[in-house]
Scaffold this motif. Structure first.
Motif, PDB file in Angstrom:
ATOM      1  N   LYS A 100      26.187  47.095  55.764  1.00 47.70           N
ATOM      2  CA  LYS A 100      26.718  48.190  54.941  1.00 47.70           C
ATOM      3  C   LYS A 100      26.424  47.951  53.469  1.00 47.70           C
ATOM      4  CE  LYS A 100      30.511  49.664  57.982  1.00 47.70           C
ATOM      5  NZ  LYS A 100      31.999  49.739  58.133  1.00 47.70           N
ATOM      6  N   ALA A 101      26.608  46.696  53.029  1.00 52.58           N
ATOM      7  CA  ALA A 101      26.353  46.360  51.627  1.00 52.58           C
ATOM      8  C   ALA A 101      24.886  46.539  51.258  1.00 52.58           C
ATOM      9  CB  ALA A 101      26.792  44.926  51.355  1.00 52.58           C
ATOM     10  N   ALA A 102      24.004  46.339  52.261  1.00 55.78           N
ATOM     11  CA  ALA A 102      22.560  46.467  52.015  1.00 55.78           C
ATOM     12  C   ALA A 102      22.080  47.907  52.157  1.00 55.78           C
ATOM     13  CB  ALA A 102      21.795  45.569  52.981  1.00 55.78           C
ATOM     14  N   GLY A 103      23.006  48.827  52.481  1.00 54.82           N
ATOM     15  CA  GLY A 103      22.626  50.232  52.617  1.00 54.82           C
ATOM     16  C   GLY A 103      21.799  50.506  53.853  1.00 54.82           C
ATOM     17  N   CYS A 104      22.088  49.820  54.954  1.00 54.79           N
ATOM     18  CA  CYS A 104      21.331  49.998  56.193  1.00 54.79           C
ATOM     19  C   CYS A 104      21.415  51.451  56.663  1.00 54.79           C
ATOM     20  CB  CYS A 104      21.879  49.067  57.275  1.00 54.79           C
ATOM     21  SG  CYS A 104      21.030  49.181  58.861  1.00 54.79           S
ATOM     22  N   ASP A 105      20.266  52.076  56.815  1.00 54.46           N
ATOM     23  CA  ASP A 105      20.252  53.493  57.185  1.00 54.46           C
ATOM     24  C   ASP A 105      20.086  53.708  58.691  1.00 54.46           C
ATOM     25  OD1 ASP A 105      17.677  52.626  57.366  1.00 54.46           O
ATOM     26  OD2 ASP A 105      16.782  54.194  56.129  1.00 54.46           O
ATOM     27  N   GLN A 106      19.835  52.636  59.447  1.00 55.56           N
ATOM     28  CA  GLN A 106      19.747  52.730  60.905  1.00 55.56           C
ATOM     29  C   GLN A 106      20.630  51.638  61.504  1.00 55.56           C
ATOM     30  OE1 GLN A 106      15.860  53.207  62.735  1.00 55.56           O
ATOM     31  NE2 GLN A 106      15.002  54.034  60.847  1.00 55.56           N
ATOM     32  N   MET A 107      21.909  51.861  61.444  1.00 56.79           N
ATOM     33  CA  MET A 107      22.868  50.857  61.892  1.00 56.79           C
ATOM     34  C   MET A 107      22.786  50.686  63.416  1.00 56.79           C
ATOM     35  SD  MET A 107      25.204  48.810  60.574  1.00 56.79           S
ATOM     36  CE  MET A 107      25.844  49.582  59.076  1.00 56.79           C
ATOM     37  N   PRO A 108      22.556  49.448  63.895  1.00 55.27           N
ATOM     38  CA  PRO A 108      22.518  49.229  65.341  1.00 55.27           C
ATOM     39  C   PRO A 108      23.923  49.187  65.922  1.00 55.27           C
ATOM     40  CG  PRO A 108      22.315  47.150  64.207  1.00 55.27           C
ATOM     41  CD  PRO A 108      22.376  48.208  63.132  1.00 55.27           C
ATOM     42  N   GLU A 109      24.001  49.198  67.224  1.00 58.72           N
ATOM     43  CA  GLU A 109      25.263  48.903  67.896  1.00 58.72           C
ATOM     44  C   GLU A 109      25.499  47.408  67.752  1.00 58.72           C
ATOM     45  OE1 GLU A 109      27.432  49.393  72.270  1.00 58.72           O
ATOM     46  OE2 GLU A 109      25.288  49.846  72.036  1.00 58.72           O
ATOM     47  N   ILE A 110      26.631  47.037  67.152  1.00 62.31           N
ATOM     48  CA  ILE A 110      26.914  45.627  66.875  1.00 62.31           C
ATOM     49  C   ILE A 110      27.951  45.117  67.869  1.00 62.31           C
ATOM     50  CG2 ILE A 110      27.800  43.993  65.182  1.00 62.31           C
ATOM     51  CD1 ILE A 110      26.716  45.831  62.994  1.00 62.31           C
ATOM     52  N   LEU A 111      27.586  44.082  68.607  1.00 66.74           N
ATOM     53  CA  LEU A 111      28.433  43.540  69.659  1.00 66.74           C
ATOM     54  C   LEU A 111      28.588  42.034  69.460  1.00 66.74           C
ATOM     55  CD1 LEU A 111      26.689  45.448  72.584  1.00 66.74           C
ATOM     56  CD2 LEU A 111      28.860  46.071  71.497  1.00 66.74           C
ATOM     57  N   HIS A 112      29.381  41.406  70.341  1.00 64.54           N
ATOM     58  CA  HIS A 112      29.545  39.961  70.242  1.00 64.54           C
ATOM     59  C   HIS A 112      29.883  39.375  71.605  1.00 64.54           C
ATOM     60  CE1 HIS A 112      33.760  41.375  69.830  1.00 64.54           C
ATOM     61  NE2 HIS A 112      34.040  40.264  70.491  1.00 64.54           N
ATOM     62  N   GLY A 113      29.748  38.050  71.691  1.00 68.34           N
ATOM     63  CA  GLY A 113      30.134  37.328  72.895  1.00 68.34           C
ATOM     64  C   GLY A 113      29.193  37.540  74.069  1.00 68.34           C
ATOM     65  N   ASP A 114      29.672  37.149  75.252  1.00 60.96           N
ATOM     66  CA  ASP A 114      28.856  37.266  76.467  1.00 60.96           C
ATOM     67  C   ASP A 114      28.492  38.711  76.774  1.00 60.96           C
ATOM     68  OD1 ASP A 114      29.019  34.540  76.766  1.00 60.96           O
ATOM     69  OD2 ASP A 114      30.636  34.595  78.250  1.00 60.96           O
TER      70      ASP A 114
END
Length: 474
Positions: free
Chosen positions: A139-153
Motif C-alpha cells: 500500500k505504501a508503495a502504491g501497488c496498483d495490482q494488489m494480489p490476494e495476500i495469504l499466510h501459513g499452510d
C-alpha cells in the motif's frame, strides 16, 4: 594450456575409472563392478519423463513446438536462493514465463519488491504478521495490482494450486514441500522439483500419483538435472547406471583422522567451516548437508525415485571442481556427462523450459580454463551419512522419511549452536533409524504414515540429543 580430462564424454570407455572397488588399471567383469551388477533387480518406474517409449515421444513432441512457448509459474520459496535465481531466469526470458503465485517465509520486504515487479495473483507468507507487513508495504508503495495476500499452510496450498499456473517450482526446504506438491500433482501441474525431500520422504506416495495424473516431474537441482539431461534420447532399457558427483563439501581436503581430531580440538572452527561451501552458493541447511555429505545420500534416494535405478546401480564419486554435475552409464558402458560452471540457474532453467534450450546470458564453459578435473571415491567412514542413506533407501517404505526428518532436526540443532557436535549428526540419524525398525512400514504407505514418521523422528532426535550435548561449544 594442456587439457586433462579424466573421462570420455559421449564415447565408449572403461567404466572402471569410477569404480571405488576396482584395482587400478585392471579391466573388471560385470559382476565385480560396484553399482553395475546388471541384475535388473530393484528398478522401479521413474517419476521423471525418462526410460520409456512414451517419454521419448513426449520429449520429441514438445521439442518440435519450438522455443516460443510460455509457461505460467507458481514459485514456492520465492525469497530463498532457489526462488531468487528462478526469478533471474524470468527476467532473462520475459516472453517465456509469467509468475502467477509467490510463496515465501517471513521476508516481507523482499516479497514486496517481487510482487511489485512480477505482479502475481497470489502472494503468501509464513505468518499473519509477515502477511500484514507485506500488505502495508504494498500500500505504501502504491501497488496498483494488489494480489490476494495469504499466510501459513493454507497460503502455500493456494499458491501451489492456483488454477492458471501450469508449473510449480518447489523451492521450499524440507518436508514442508510435500503437501503442496501432492495437491499440485492432483491438479495435473508439472513440478520443477527443487525440494529433494519431497521424493525422499514421500516417494512411495508421490511416484504413484505422478503416474496416475500423468504430470512431468522435472528435477531442478544440479545433479538430478544433469542425469535428466544425459538421459534425453536414451531409449528404454538403455540406462545401466547413475553416477552422482559430489564436491566433497567443506571438509573434502581433510582426512578422516584430521576431521575427527578437529571435531575434538576445535568444535567452534568445525561449526564455522561446515556452514560454508567451497563451490556453491546455497542455503544454510543444504550447505551443512554438503559438509556431512548427507546431501549426496539424499540425492541417491531421490535418483532412485526420479530415474528408477536400483540402489545397486547408483554410485557416488567426489569431484572437487564441480564441473561435471553427474553422469549416466548406458548398457554399452558409454558414460554421458553434463558439464557447466557451478551455477544453480542452469538446472533451474532446464526444469522450467524442458525440453527446450533457451538462450541465456551466462558465461560459457571454458575447458581450457578448467584445465584439470579429478575424481575420487568417498570415504564412508569419514562420511557415514552416505551409507545411512543407502541403508534407508534399501529398507524403503517409511524409513527414508525417518532418515530425512532426523537429518533435518539434527542439521537445524547444529546450526542453532545448542551444543551439538558435528559427529553427533550421523549418530542421531542412525539412532532414529534403529528405533524405527519395529514400526517400519514397507507397503501401502500413506501420506499420514509419512507425516507421522516425520514428526516422530524429529521428536526422537530432540530427546536423544540431550544425552549427547554434554557441553556447549566455547
Amino acid at each position: 594450456m594442456k587439457l586433462s580430462i579424466a573421462f570420455s564424454v559421449l564415447m565408449a570407455g572403461q567404466a572402471v575409472a569410477f569404480m571405488p572397488n576396482a584395482p587400478k588399471g585392471v579391466q573388471t567383469s560385470m559382476e565385480l563392478v560396484s553399482g553395475s551388477k546388471g541384475t535388473g533387480e530393484g528398478w522401479i518406474d521413474p517419476s521423471a519423463p525418462v526410460n520409456s517409449a512414451e517419454s521419448l515421444k513426449l520429449t520429441l513432441e514438445k521439442s518440435l513446438e519450438g522455443s516460443n512457448f510460455q509457461k505460467r509459474l507458481s514459485l514456492l520459496g520465492s525469497t530463498g536462493s532457489i526462488g531468487t535465481q528462478t526469478l533471474d531466469i524470468v527476467d532473462a526470458c520475459p516472453d517465456n514465463f509469467v509468475v502467477d503465485a509467490l510463496s515465501a517465509g517471513t521476508n516481507a520486504e523482499l516479497m514486496a519488491e517481487q510482487v511489485l515487479k512480477y505482479k502475481p495473483k497470489i502472494a503468501t507468507l509464513a505468518t499473519p504478521e509477515a502477511a500484514t507487513e507485506l500488505k502495508e508495504r504494498l500500500k505504501a508503495a502504491g501497488c496498483d495490482q494488489m494480489p490476494e495476500i495469504l499466510h501459513g499452510d493454507d497460503g502455500i496450498l493456494a499458491a501451489s494450486t492456483i488454477d492458471t499456473a501450469d508449473t510449480v517450482v518447489t523451492g521450499i526446504v524440507g518436508a514442508a514441500g510435500l503437501k503442496p506438491t501432492i495437491e499440485a500433482i492432483k491438479l495435473k501441474k508439472d513440478i520443477a522439483l527443487a525440494n529433494k525431500e519431497t521424493l525422499i520422504s514421500g516417494g512411495p506416495v508421490i511416484n504413484p500419483l505422478v503416474e496416475e495424473y500423468g504430470i512431468n516431474m522435472l528435477p531442478a537441482d544440479s545433479e538430478h538435472s544433469a542425469i535428466f539431461q544425459c538421459l534425453q534420447g536414451v531409449p528404454e532399457g538403455g540406462l545401466r547406471r547413475v553416477i552422482l558427483t559430489a564436491s566433497g563439501g567443506a571438509f573434502r581436503d581433510l582426512s578422516k583422522d584430521e576431521l575427527f581430531q578437529m571435531c575434538k580440538d576445535d568444535p567452534r572452527a568445525v561449526q564455522a567451516k561446515a556452514t560454508t561451501h567451497p563451490n556453491w552458493d546455497m542455503g544454510a541447511k543444504i550447505t551443512l548437508d554438503s559438509a556431512t555429505m548427507m546431501n549426496k545420500g539424499l540425492e541417491v534416494i531421490e535418483a532412485h525415485y526420479l530415474f528408477g535405478a536400483s540402489y545397486d546401480d547408483i554410485d557416488v564419486v567426489i569431484h572437487p571442481q564441480s564441473i561435471v554435475h553427474s553422469m549416466v552409464e548406458t548398457q554399452d558402458t558409454s558414460c554421458i556427462a553434463q558439464m557447466g560452471w557451478a551455477d544453480m540457474r542452469l538446472p533451474l532453467v532446464y526444469s522450467v523450459s524442458w525440453p527446450h534450450r533457451l538462450k541465456m546470458p551466462y558465461r560459457p564453459l571454458d575447458l581450457a580454463e578448467v584445465s584439470k578435473m579429478t575424481f575420487m571415491a568417498p570415504d564412508y567412514e569419514k562420511y557415514p551419512c552416505i551409507q545411512l542413506a543407502y541403508e534407508a533407501g534399501r529398507a524403503g517404505g517409511t524409513m527414508t522419511a525417518v532418515l530425512n526428518a532426523a537429518n533435518e532436526a539434527a542439521n537445524e540443532m547444529f546450526r542453532e549452536d545448542v551444543g551439538l557436535g558435528f559427529l553427533d549428526i550421523p549418530k542421531l540419524i542412525e539412532s532414529a533409524m534403529e528405533a524405527h525398525k519395529d514400526d517400519h512400514k514397507t507397503s501401502d504407505v500413506t501420506l499420514d504414515d509419512i507425516l507421522s514418521c516425520d514428526e516422530w523422528a524429529r521428536q526422537h532426535v530432540v530427546e536423544k540429543s540431550k544425552t549427547l550435548m554434554n557441553q556447549v561449544l566455547v
